[in-house]
Design an enzyme around this catalytic site. Structure first.
Site, PDB file in Angstrom:
ATOM      1  N   TYR A  80      -3.601   4.874  44.842  1.00 37.28           N
ATOM      2  CA  TYR A  80      -3.799   4.778  43.277  1.00 37.28           C
ATOM      3  C   TYR A  80      -4.476   5.815  42.727  1.00 37.28           C
ATOM      4  O   TYR A  80      -4.472   6.556  41.892  1.00 37.28           O
ATOM      5  CB  TYR A  80      -3.624   3.226  43.092  1.00 37.28           C
ATOM      6  CG  TYR A  80      -3.474   3.196  41.322  1.00 37.28           C
ATOM      7  CD1 TYR A  80      -2.112   2.931  41.163  1.00 37.28           C
ATOM      8  CD2 TYR A  80      -4.637   3.164  40.716  1.00 37.28           C
ATOM      9  CE1 TYR A  80      -2.096   2.630  39.651  1.00 37.28           C
ATOM     10  CE2 TYR A  80      -4.602   3.137  39.267  1.00 37.28           C
ATOM     11  CZ  TYR A  80      -3.316   2.943  38.812  1.00 37.28           C
ATOM     12  OH  TYR A  80      -3.030   2.617  37.235  1.00 37.28           O
ATOM     13  N   PHE A 132      10.677  24.645  21.925  1.00 29.95           N
ATOM     14  CA  PHE A 132      11.292  24.371  22.869  1.00 29.95           C
ATOM     15  C   PHE A 132      11.945  22.797  22.160  1.00 29.95           C
ATOM     16  O   PHE A 132      11.010  22.434  21.597  1.00 29.95           O
ATOM     17  CB  PHE A 132      10.636  24.035  24.419  1.00 29.95           C
ATOM     18  CG  PHE A 132      11.360  23.610  25.337  1.00 29.95           C
ATOM     19  CD1 PHE A 132      12.396  24.371  25.720  1.00 29.95           C
ATOM     20  CD2 PHE A 132      11.453  22.328  25.877  1.00 29.95           C
ATOM     21  CE1 PHE A 132      13.415  23.971  26.677  1.00 29.95           C
ATOM     22  CE2 PHE A 132      12.230  21.875  26.862  1.00 29.95           C
ATOM     23  CZ  PHE A 132      13.221  22.763  27.235  1.00 29.95           C
ATOM     24  N   THR A 133      12.817  22.429  22.703  1.00 32.25           N
ATOM     25  CA  THR A 133      13.463  21.149  22.262  1.00 32.25           C
ATOM     26  C   THR A 133      12.554  19.950  22.207  1.00 32.25           C
ATOM     27  O   THR A 133      12.101  19.299  21.348  1.00 32.25           O
ATOM     28  CB  THR A 133      14.703  20.509  22.784  1.00 32.25           C
ATOM     29  OG1 THR A 133      14.268  20.856  24.238  1.00 32.25           O
ATOM     30  CG2 THR A 133      16.083  21.523  22.581  1.00 32.25           C
ATOM     31  N   ASP A 223       2.150  27.513  26.755  1.00 32.13           N
ATOM     32  CA  ASP A 223       3.261  26.755  27.749  1.00 32.13           C
ATOM     33  C   ASP A 223       3.682  27.757  28.773  1.00 32.13           C
ATOM     34  O   ASP A 223       4.150  28.700  28.615  1.00 32.13           O
ATOM     35  CB  ASP A 223       4.377  26.488  26.755  1.00 32.13           C
ATOM     36  CG  ASP A 223       5.587  25.597  27.449  1.00 32.13           C
ATOM     37  OD1 ASP A 223       5.428  25.687  28.744  1.00 32.13           O
ATOM     38  OD2 ASP A 223       6.663  25.073  26.718  1.00 32.13           O
ATOM     39  N   LYS A 266       9.630  23.290  36.881  1.00 37.93           N
ATOM     40  CA  LYS A 266       9.945  24.759  36.886  1.00 37.93           C
ATOM     41  C   LYS A 266       8.880  25.305  37.573  1.00 37.93           C
ATOM     42  O   LYS A 266       9.047  25.884  38.748  1.00 37.93           O
ATOM     43  CB  LYS A 266      10.296  25.233  35.623  1.00 37.93           C
ATOM     44  CG  LYS A 266      11.318  24.705  34.665  1.00 37.93           C
ATOM     45  CD  LYS A 266      10.855  24.075  33.376  1.00 37.93           C
ATOM     46  CE  LYS A 266      12.200  23.342  32.734  1.00 37.93           C
ATOM     47  NZ  LYS A 266      12.007  23.072  31.516  1.00 37.93           N
ATOM     48  N   ARG A 389      22.851  25.725  24.000  1.00 38.43           N
ATOM     49  CA  ARG A 389      21.542  26.173  23.330  1.00 38.43           C
ATOM     50  C   ARG A 389      21.846  26.886  21.947  1.00 38.43           C
ATOM     51  O   ARG A 389      21.632  28.067  21.692  1.00 38.43           O
ATOM     52  CB  ARG A 389      20.789  27.218  24.194  1.00 38.43           C
ATOM     53  CG  ARG A 389      20.111  26.376  25.343  1.00 38.43           C
ATOM     54  CD  ARG A 389      18.844  25.721  25.332  1.00 38.43           C
ATOM     55  NE  ARG A 389      19.151  24.131  25.057  1.00 38.43           N
ATOM     56  CZ  ARG A 389      18.381  23.328  25.381  1.00 38.43           C
ATOM     57  NH1 ARG A 389      17.262  23.510  26.231  1.00 38.43           N
ATOM     58  NH2 ARG A 389      18.423  22.195  24.857  1.00 38.43           N
ATOM     59  N   PHE A 455      21.603  16.315  21.748  1.00 36.07           N
ATOM     60  CA  PHE A 455      22.198  17.111  22.732  1.00 36.07           C
ATOM     61  C   PHE A 455      22.204  16.549  24.154  1.00 36.07           C
ATOM     62  O   PHE A 455      23.053  16.666  24.958  1.00 36.07           O
ATOM     63  CB  PHE A 455      21.589  18.549  22.869  1.00 36.07           C
ATOM     64  CG  PHE A 455      20.123  18.337  23.241  1.00 36.07           C
ATOM     65  CD1 PHE A 455      19.380  18.522  22.129  1.00 36.07           C
ATOM     66  CD2 PHE A 455      19.913  18.771  24.582  1.00 36.07           C
ATOM     67  CE1 PHE A 455      17.926  18.598  23.058  1.00 36.07           C
ATOM     68  CE2 PHE A 455      18.678  18.727  25.067  1.00 36.07           C
ATOM     69  CZ  PHE A 455      17.638  18.690  24.006  1.00 36.07           C
TER      70      PHE A 455
END
Ligand SMILES: *Cc1c(COP(=O)(O)O)cnc(C)c1O
Length: 482
Positions: A80, A132-133, A223, A266, A389, A455
């Site tokens: 942990y 970005f969303t 980002d 990613k 998109r 979406f």
């Protein structure tokens, strides 16, 4: 992509790896595909994977890992607090980015949550190349707003501009003057701009934005979720960086920014996320939120196995053969589309191929979700799952009116090292057929519309029986083919 030339002169995205583990996929008949689409509320997010032939929904958490990543998972230190695995990952990140502090998080949006909670005050604005969303959702949830100032070229479907994700420097200066430092939460640059076609950001632009931010004392947030594709384009499209190592490019990017965050679903081909920062007071403010929302500081919601895979995956990002595979196969796919006259975002970006639904479905009213309709039709035509998109991915305005997206794209993502050239040719073939029969595609309307990130789980239906007509035409043209 090592330097391998073909006698024919053809440009073939030759893989510098071999595939030693495979997954069976199913292609169900077109009639069943239409039914599954209906059951899924014409929302590709709601399809079951067993009904999908090629899953091109996203590159998130579905990239092929290397044997070294799998091997590393076996040496994970399950504890942990104080896990060796954490310190291994931390030191890899510090080494690659040259930044002092690392905070783990369960995925990219969790980083956005933490950063927004610390930097976004109600009534403030976050300035960025493009949203970005999940980024926008977290900023607005904290009472902030966003301004998007990507260069004009970024909104053009067809273009030769090599770095369509760049920020418009004049607009940035104007906005800072207009709003004033206190009303700006941060400036954010997104590598490989996701929603406008995976388009990269140039080093020159990064340097200019950084200088302006430093002068105005505004935090510069980067980002890095799609960093690996962006690195490839910097090497390929910027003469000045052709001989600079990937490691040195990353170090330069990091030196220009104040906060870097990423989705490890990613970057690094694993699952998880993280924030990197140099400033001690920012670090301490963000650190408070990690145990509250993510988990203890030495795992932050990630499994130790994923953290080991990530550490290796990040190191592999420094290998040009590794980072070039996706952009090369995207380019091959994009070229197939162009050859067949299918409108697609150019130049090819990273991440995937972006079909222009604004044009393909120009006969459908914008209020009937052109890109959403095309995404549903692509699944029916080929069992290929892509992602809308466009307007569906937007949030409604505060007064409930629709916010029409500048671009209506059906994004066919290319998970890293997963698909082959024959897959690409199959998709191009079904897209070609669909484009030739585009008049058969009709609009969609909501039957269930969630308020936030609609979406993801909103449900829609076709406005008439266009999907039946599409299936009939498919049978006519393809006979008994799947
Ligand atoms: C995917 C993505 C995110 C969000 O990351 P998740 O891990 O899916 O939460 C943020 N920014 C960009 C550019 C992304 O592509």
């Amino acid at each position: 992509m090592s330097n391998v030339k073909f006698l024919s002169g053809e440009n073939i995205p030759l893989e510098m790896h071999k595939v030693r583990m495979v997954q069976r996929v199913n292609l169900i008949p077109v009639e069943e595909r239409k039914e599954r689409m209906e059951e899924a509320g014409n929302n590709t997010f709601l399809l079951k994977n067993r009904d999908v032939f090629m899953d091109m929904l996203t590159d998130s958490g579905v990239n092929a890992m290397s044997q070294n990543q799998y091997a590393a998972m076996m040496q994970a230190d399950d504890s942990y607090a104080g896990s060796e695995t954490f310190y291994r990952l931390e030191s890899v990140l510090q080494e690659i980015f040259g930044m002092k502090y690392f905070l783990p998080a369960h995925q990219g949006r969790a980083c956005e949550h933490i950063i927004s909670r610390v930097l976004v005050k109600p009534g403030s604005t976050a300035i960025m190349n493009f949203h970005f969303t999940t980024t926008k959702a977290h900023i607005t949830a904290c009472g902030g707003d966003i301004e998007e100032i990507v260069i004009k070229e970024g909104y053009k479907i067809k273009s030769d501009a090599p770095f369509k994700g760049d920020i418009d420097i004049d607009k940035l200066k104007e906005l800072i003057n207009k709003l004033g430092r206190d009303k700006i939460s941060f400036v954010r640059m997104e590598a490989g701009t996701n929603l406008i076609g995976g388009q990269p950001v140039s080093m020159k632009n990064m340097r200019e934005v950084s200088e302006i931010c430093r002068k105005a004392d505004i935090p510069f947030v980067y980002d890095a979720s799609l960093l690996s594709d962006n690195l490839y384009f910097i090497k390929i499209r910027d003469e000045d960086y052709k001989d600079v190592s990937i490691k040195d490019i990353i170090l330069e990017i990091a030196s220009l920014t104040d906060i870097i965050y990423f989705s490890a679903r990613k970057l690094g081909s694993a699952r998880g996320g993280g924030i990197l920062v140099n400033d001690n007071s920012l670090f301490l403010k963000m650190r408070e939120l990690v145990p509250l929302y993510e988990g203890f500081l030495t795992y932050g919601g990630m499994s130790v196995r994923e953290m080991e895979a990530l550490a290796v995956g990040l190191e592999e990002t420094l290998d040009f053969d590794v980072i070039s595979q996706t952009p090369l196969i995207v380019e091959a796919m994009c070229n197939e589309f162009v050859k067949k006259g299918i409108p697609v975002v150019t130049p090819p970006g990273g991440l995937g191929c972006h079909a222009d639904a604004m044009e393909i479905c120009s006969h459908i009213p914008k209020s009937q979700y052109r890109a959403g309709a095309l995404a549903a039709a692509i699944y029916i035509a080929g069992g290929v799952r892509c992602m809308e998109r466009g307007t569906l991915s937007e949030q409604r305005n505060a007064d409930g009116s629709e916010r029409f997206s500048e671009m209506e794209l059906a994004r066919l993502a290319v998970p890293r090292r997963v698909f082959t050239l024959s897959h690409v040719k199959y998709v191009a073939d079904r897209m070609d057929w669909l484009n030739q029969n585009r008049q058969l595609i009709g609009g969609l309307e909501f039957i269930e519309e969630p308020k936030v990130l609609r979406f993801f789980f909103g449900r829609l239906r076709p406005v008439d029986d266009w999907q039946e007509r599409l299936v009939k035409q498919f049978r006519k043209d393809f006979g008994d083919s799947l």
